[in-house]
Structures are given as structure tokens and as C-alpha cells.
Design a protein around this motif. Structure first.
Motif, PDB file in Angstrom:
ATOM      1  N   ILE A   9      -1.055  18.040  -3.448  1.00 40.22           N
ATOM      2  CA  ILE A   9      -1.216  19.462  -3.786  1.00 40.22           C
ATOM      3  C   ILE A   9      -2.401  19.779  -3.008  1.00 40.22           C
ATOM      4  N   LEU A  10      -2.364  20.642  -2.127  1.00 37.38           N
ATOM      5  CA  LEU A  10      -3.208  20.780  -1.107  1.00 37.38           C
ATOM      6  C   LEU A  10      -4.131  22.340  -1.443  1.00 37.38           C
ATOM      7  N   GLY A  11      -5.407  22.183  -1.269  1.00 37.86           N
ATOM      8  CA  GLY A  11      -6.186  23.319  -1.565  1.00 37.86           C
ATOM      9  C   GLY A  11      -7.746  23.116  -1.167  1.00 37.86           C
ATOM     10  N   TYR A  12      -8.360  23.692  -1.956  1.00 35.72           N
ATOM     11  CA  TYR A  12     -10.138  23.605  -1.626  1.00 35.72           C
ATOM     12  C   TYR A  12     -10.760  23.234  -3.063  1.00 35.72           C
ATOM     13  N   CYS A  13     -11.717  21.921  -3.065  1.00 36.23           N
ATOM     14  CA  CYS A  13     -12.318  21.677  -4.212  1.00 36.23           C
ATOM     15  C   CYS A  13     -13.340  22.687  -4.420  1.00 36.23           C
ATOM     16  N   HIS A  58       1.617   8.579  -9.855  1.00 39.16           N
ATOM     17  CA  HIS A  58       0.357   9.557 -10.105  1.00 39.16           C
ATOM     18  C   HIS A  58       0.584  10.470  -9.067  1.00 39.16           C
ATOM     19  N   ASP A  59      -0.070  11.632  -9.045  1.00 36.77           N
ATOM     20  CA  ASP A  59      -0.106  12.658  -7.816  1.00 36.77           C
ATOM     21  C   ASP A  59      -1.418  12.790  -7.192  1.00 36.77           C
ATOM     22  N   HIS A  60      -1.597  13.905  -6.525  1.00 37.38           N
ATOM     23  CA  HIS A  60      -2.836  13.979  -5.862  1.00 37.38           C
ATOM     24  C   HIS A  60      -3.112  15.511  -5.618  1.00 37.38           C
ATOM     25  N   LEU A  61      -4.505  15.840  -5.700  1.00 37.22           N
ATOM     26  CA  LEU A  61      -5.151  17.056  -5.226  1.00 37.22           C
ATOM     27  C   LEU A  61      -5.876  16.538  -4.127  1.00 37.22           C
ATOM     28  N   VAL A 103       0.842  -1.303   0.103  1.00 38.76           N
ATOM     29  CA  VAL A 103      -0.026   0.012  -0.101  1.00 38.76           C
ATOM     30  C   VAL A 103       0.938   1.116   0.026  1.00 38.76           C
ATOM     31  N   THR A 104       0.312   2.258  -0.451  1.00 36.42           N
ATOM     32  CA  THR A 104       1.112   3.546  -0.363  1.00 36.42           C
ATOM     33  C   THR A 104       0.078   4.740   0.398  1.00 36.42           C
ATOM     34  N   THR A 105       0.620   5.625   0.881  1.00 34.85           N
ATOM     35  CA  THR A 105      -0.066   6.547   1.651  1.00 34.85           C
ATOM     36  C   THR A 105      -0.274   8.028   0.886  1.00 34.85           C
ATOM     37  N   VAL A 106      -1.189   8.734   1.331  1.00 28.28           N
ATOM     38  CA  VAL A 106      -1.215  10.067   0.748  1.00 28.28           C
ATOM     39  C   VAL A 106      -1.388  10.965   2.131  1.00 28.28           C
ATOM     40  N   GLY A 107      -0.936  12.376   1.955  1.00 24.38           N
ATOM     41  CA  GLY A 107      -0.650  12.915   3.067  1.00 24.38           C
ATOM     42  C   GLY A 107      -1.911  13.884   3.127  1.00 24.38           C
ATOM     43  N   GLY A 108      -1.978  14.753   4.268  1.00 24.01           N
ATOM     44  CA  GLY A 108      -3.025  15.765   4.100  1.00 24.01           C
ATOM     45  C   GLY A 108      -3.105  16.275   5.754  1.00 24.01           C
ATOM     46  N   ASP A 109      -3.880  17.276   5.960  1.00 24.98           N
ATOM     47  CA  ASP A 109      -4.129  17.827   7.428  1.00 24.98           C
ATOM     48  C   ASP A 109      -4.899  16.927   8.089  1.00 24.98           C
ATOM     49  N   ARG A 110      -5.565  15.855   7.481  1.00 29.38           N
ATOM     50  CA  ARG A 110      -6.519  15.085   8.163  1.00 29.38           C
ATOM     51  C   ARG A 110      -5.751  13.640   8.459  1.00 29.38           C
ATOM     52  N   GLY A 111      -4.813  13.739   8.217  1.00 30.77           N
ATOM     53  CA  GLY A 111      -3.822  12.383   8.482  1.00 30.77           C
ATOM     54  C   GLY A 111      -3.696  11.442   7.178  1.00 30.77           C
ATOM     55  N   GLY A 147     -10.905  20.866   2.787  1.00 23.86           N
ATOM     56  CA  GLY A 147     -11.985  21.201   3.350  1.00 23.86           C
ATOM     57  C   GLY A 147     -12.767  19.749   3.640  1.00 23.86           C
ATOM     58  N   CYS A 148     -12.945  19.108   2.771  1.00 21.24           N
ATOM     59  CA  CYS A 148     -13.734  17.838   2.780  1.00 21.24           C
ATOM     60  C   CYS A 148     -12.832  16.762   2.793  1.00 21.24           C
ATOM     61  N   GLY A 149     -11.566  16.721   2.221  1.00 17.40           N
ATOM     62  CA  GLY A 149     -10.743  15.572   2.128  1.00 17.40           C
ATOM     63  C   GLY A 149     -10.815  14.876   1.063  1.00 17.40           C
ATOM     64  N   LEU A 150     -11.515  15.463  -0.233  1.00 15.53           N
ATOM     65  CA  LEU A 150     -11.579  14.913  -1.567  1.00 15.53           C
ATOM     66  C   LEU A 150     -10.134  14.641  -1.931  1.00 15.53           C
ATOM     67  N   THR A 151     -10.012  13.501  -2.681  1.00 16.70           N
ATOM     68  CA  THR A 151      -8.563  13.373  -3.076  1.00 16.70           C
ATOM     69  C   THR A 151      -8.965  12.868  -4.596  1.00 16.70           C
ATOM     70  N   ILE A 152      -7.827  13.772  -5.603  1.00  9.34           N
ATOM     71  CA  ILE A 152      -8.123  13.475  -6.995  1.00  9.34           C
ATOM     72  C   ILE A 152      -6.607  12.897  -7.408  1.00  9.34           C
ATOM     73  N   GLU A 153      -6.531  11.937  -8.176  1.00  2.68           N
ATOM     74  CA  GLU A 153      -5.565  11.527  -8.505  1.00  2.68           C
ATOM     75  C   GLU A 153      -5.158  12.000  -9.848  1.00  2.68           C
TER      76      GLU A 153
END
Length: 220
Positions: free
Chosen positions: A133-137, A92-95, A72-80, A99-105
């Protein structure tokens, strides 16, 4: 000592149970639809629906082992951390929405090249690159805009109340001056000035709340 007792003493049933648990959790993560990422507590809740009698700490330890083994691999973020199955093929990378934790590859050759260039500049042998890449959907931006608009309108309504009070005080000051009650008239003016200052502060707050939306608004 019986064979069964020997197995218990040597701890083999426990080892086999750990292996079964690791395989079961790996199966849960691997069964996720592409682009889906789960936190450890979410994996724990999913494991319980599969009838696994395990603790949350066991899930954390198992996910860590799976990551070390490259399953498995991990994706970071302020929600853990969120977990996804490790896949062969293009990186691949992630958006990630804060706010809601939505993750887009997504995949982008420009970003991939940037990672390789930075590695070379720092003396690293480039293996792979991944950017979160952290931001808001769009949905969270719309909700945030609506919240700021409500606050802006509330500030303007408060400013109007202060202004109305100031008008009342100024009318009283005029009456008191005409009646030669200069001291009381001056007090009324001072109250009016204070209310007007508060009204101005609320107006400035309203402007600040909508400044970002105004700067990004498209002309009609």
C-alpha cells in the motif's frame, strides 16, 4: 598439469567464490532487524563494510538468485525493489511511504481474504497474497503540509503586492481624471485591473494549496 591448475581450469575456485558471495549476502539480508528492507545499493554498501570485494552488479545478480531460491522476498515502491529475508509463518503486507521510503509491515485477515477471493474469481489456485500500500507517512505529510503552507503564504504576499500596486494606480487615475487627463487616467486604471487580476490568481493559488488541509482539519 597439477591439481591446482586443474581446479583453475575447471573453474571450481570461481564456483566456490560465487557460493561464498551468495552466502555472505544472504547472511547480510537475514541479519536485518525484522521489518527492515534494503535496496540492492544499500546491500552493496553493507557488503563493503563486511570486507566483500564485489561489484554492485554482482549484488543484483546474487539477490535475484536468492529470491528465486526463496531465501529473500522483495517489496515494491517508486524507489525500486527492497529486499527482506523470507520468513516462515503468516504472510504480511506493507505500507510504503512514497516520500521517505519508510516501510511498515502489518497483517490483516480482511486483506488476506480479499486476495483469496480475487484469485478464485480469476480461476487461480490461491497460494498466498501480499499487498504493498503506497502513500505518505505522518512525518512526510507534515513536511508536505508545511511546504504547501509556505507556498500559500508566499502567494498571499505576492497578491498583497499586486493589490498595493493597483491601489497606487487607482489613486493616480483619480488625480489624472481630476486634472482632465483622461487618457492617462484610463491607462492607470487598466494597469490597476491587470494587477488585481494577478492578485486574484495568487489568492486562488493560495486557496488551492491549503484546500486539502482545510478539508481534513478537525473542528475545535
Amino acid at each position: 598439469m597439477t591439481d591446482q591448475q586443474s581446479l583453475k581450469t575447471n573453474g571450481e575456485p570461481k564456483t566456490r567464490k560465487q557460493g561464498d558471495t551468495q552466502e555472505a549476502i544472504a547472511s547480510i539480508v537475514k541479519s536485518l532487524p525484522k521489518g527492515t528492507h534494503m535496496t540492492a545499493p544499500e546491500v552493496y554498501e553493507e557488503a563493503k563494510t563486511h570486507g566483500l570485494d564485489i561489484s554492485l552488479s554482482t549484488v543484483y545478480r546474487t539477490l535475484h538468485k536468492l529470491k528465486v531460491h526463496g531465501d529473500v522476498t522483495t517489496v515494491g515502491g517508486d524507489r525500486g525493489l527492497r529486499y527482506e529475508t523470507a520468513e516462515d509463518g503468516e504472510d504480511h503486507d506493507h505500507l510504503i511511504c512514497l516520500g521517505c521510503g519508510l516501510t511498515i509491515e502489518f497483517s490483516d485477515d480482511l486483506i488476506r481474504g480479499f486476495g483469496k477471493t480475487v484469485a478464485q474469481r480469476k480461476g487461480f489456485e490461491h497460494h498466498s497474497s501480499r499487498f504493498d500500500i503506497l502513500g505518505y507517512c505522518e512525518a512526510c505529510r507534515a513536511n508536505d503540509q508545511a511546504r504547501r503552507l509556505d507556498q500559500s503564504v508566499s502567494s498571499l504576499e505576492s497578491a498583497m503586492e499586486y493589490a498595493d500596486t493597483a491601489v497606487v494606480q487607482l489613486k493616480q487615475a483619480i488625480e489624472q481624471y481630476n486634472a482632465r487627463r483622461f487618457s492617462k487616467g484610463t491607462n492607470s486604471i487598466e494597469v490597476a485591473v491587470d494587477k488585481l487580476r494577478q492578485a486574484i490568481a495568487d489568492c486562488e493559488t493560495s486557496i488551492a494549496l491549503t484546500a486539502r488541509d482545510a478539508s481534513t482539519a478537525q473542528p475545535h
